[in-house]
Design a protein around this motif. Sequence first.
Motif, mmCIF file in Angstrom:
data_model
loop_
_atom_site.group_PDB
_atom_site.id
_atom_site.type_symbol
_atom_site.label_atom_id
_atom_site.label_comp_id
_atom_site.label_asym_id
_atom_site.label_seq_id
_atom_site.Cartn_x
_atom_site.Cartn_y
_atom_site.Cartn_z
ATOM 1 N N PRO A 64 0.800 -1.101 0.077
ATOM 2 C CA PRO A 64 -0.120 -0.171 -0.120
ATOM 3 C C PRO A 64 0.872 1.107 -0.127
ATOM 4 N N LEU A 65 2.032 1.381 0.237
ATOM 5 C CA LEU A 65 3.044 2.266 0.298
ATOM 6 C C LEU A 65 3.164 2.871 -1.209
ATOM 7 N N GLY A 66 2.864 1.946 -2.071
ATOM 8 C CA GLY A 66 2.967 2.255 -3.282
ATOM 9 C C GLY A 66 1.772 3.265 -3.912
ATOM 10 N N TYR A 67 0.524 3.032 -3.256
ATOM 11 C CA TYR A 67 -0.390 3.759 -3.398
ATOM 12 C C TYR A 67 -0.269 5.161 -3.012
ATOM 13 N N VAL A 68 0.187 5.112 -1.675
ATOM 14 C CA VAL A 68 0.358 6.558 -0.773
ATOM 15 C C VAL A 68 1.371 7.118 -1.745
ATOM 16 N N ILE A 69 2.504 6.857 -2.212
ATOM 17 C CA ILE A 69 3.273 7.346 -3.310
ATOM 18 C C ILE A 69 2.783 8.030 -4.411
ATOM 19 N N GLY A 70 1.855 7.031 -5.094
ATOM 20 C CA GLY A 70 1.130 7.333 -6.164
ATOM 21 C C GLY A 70 0.069 8.653 -5.972
ATOM 22 N N ASP A 71 -0.421 8.655 -4.868
ATOM 23 C CA ASP A 71 -1.319 9.885 -4.198
ATOM 24 C C ASP A 71 -0.522 10.955 -4.352
ATOM 25 N N VAL A 72 0.915 10.667 -3.990
ATOM 26 C CA VAL A 72 1.767 12.104 -3.721
ATOM 27 C C VAL A 72 2.155 12.433 -5.093
ATOM 28 N N LEU A 73 2.324 11.563 -5.924
ATOM 29 C CA LEU A 73 2.733 11.905 -7.354
ATOM 30 C C LEU A 73 1.551 12.693 -7.976
ATOM 31 N N THR A 74 0.167 12.154 -8.096
ATOM 32 C CA THR A 74 -0.718 12.751 -8.816
ATOM 33 C C THR A 74 -0.928 14.202 -7.932
ATOM 34 N N GLU A 75 -1.000 14.141 -6.850
ATOM 35 C CA GLU A 75 -1.365 15.507 -5.932
ATOM 36 C C GLU A 75 -0.132 16.536 -6.166
ATOM 37 N N VAL A 76 1.023 16.154 -6.214
ATOM 38 C CA VAL A 76 2.178 17.193 -6.493
ATOM 39 C C VAL A 76 2.476 17.405 -7.891
ATOM 40 N N TYR A 77 2.751 16.470 -8.600
ATOM 41 C CA TYR A 77 3.134 16.557 -10.130
ATOM 42 C C TYR A 77 2.217 16.518 -11.281
ATOM 43 N N GLY A 78 0.964 16.057 -10.808
ATOM 44 C CA GLY A 78 -0.222 15.719 -11.758
ATOM 45 C C GLY A 78 -0.434 14.579 -12.345
#
Length: 243
Positions: A64-78
Amino acid sequence: MQDTPILTESANAVSGRHFRYYDFVMAAFVAVLLLSNVIGAAKPAVLSIGGEQWVFGAGILFFPLGYVIGDVLTEVYGFARARRVIWAGFAGLVFMAFMSWVVVALPPAPGWEGQAAYEAVFGQVWRIVAASIIAFWAGEFVNSYVMARMKIWTAGKHLWTRTIGSTIVGQGVDSLIFYPLAFWGAWTNEQVFIVMITNWLLKVGWEVVLTPLTYIVVGWLKHKEGVDIFDENTDFSPFKTKV
């Protein structure tokens, strides 16, 4: 060095721009994805609660850390840059599966006694491997899409609604694809359903627990990169490569 002031930008306005920490976040995403599949997926673990024993795949602790990082990527970088990372992770999974197959299939040297252990860890059933790769691809893109859309709907407020909401949908798609493809016919229908729902709830629960960490990482990255990106007029096709 002082942080750059945060500017609200559309994704198209920052197309092609270099970001200082984007590559590191991509590397973290791919590393967590591959390691959770290699190290954790092959081991069933048990947890005792109130005298009851719960069996679960050890990889669920870290995947699930991958999904957290995926959320960070979309939120910060689009979405576009998250899309690039998802494809990098997909390619990594495919190569990992191919390399595992080649290494396991190679005849062992005389006197080497590790072949059985290698087969137990890396000789995964191809049906499960294929199901995992397909489920990851679909689930991550749905997760990123919902995250990006909800950011516009919420005007960038209430981050927790986006992280949890996108995980509920994204992990739901992941689970709906993976468990039937991997185990239908091998397990009873009831077992497939119970494990699918249980693991989906555990993954969503992990997202809730890790929400404070997501807030910290997102806030830090936005200040360091100096932008808050909104996916207005973004092409959400998963098959585009432009950032």
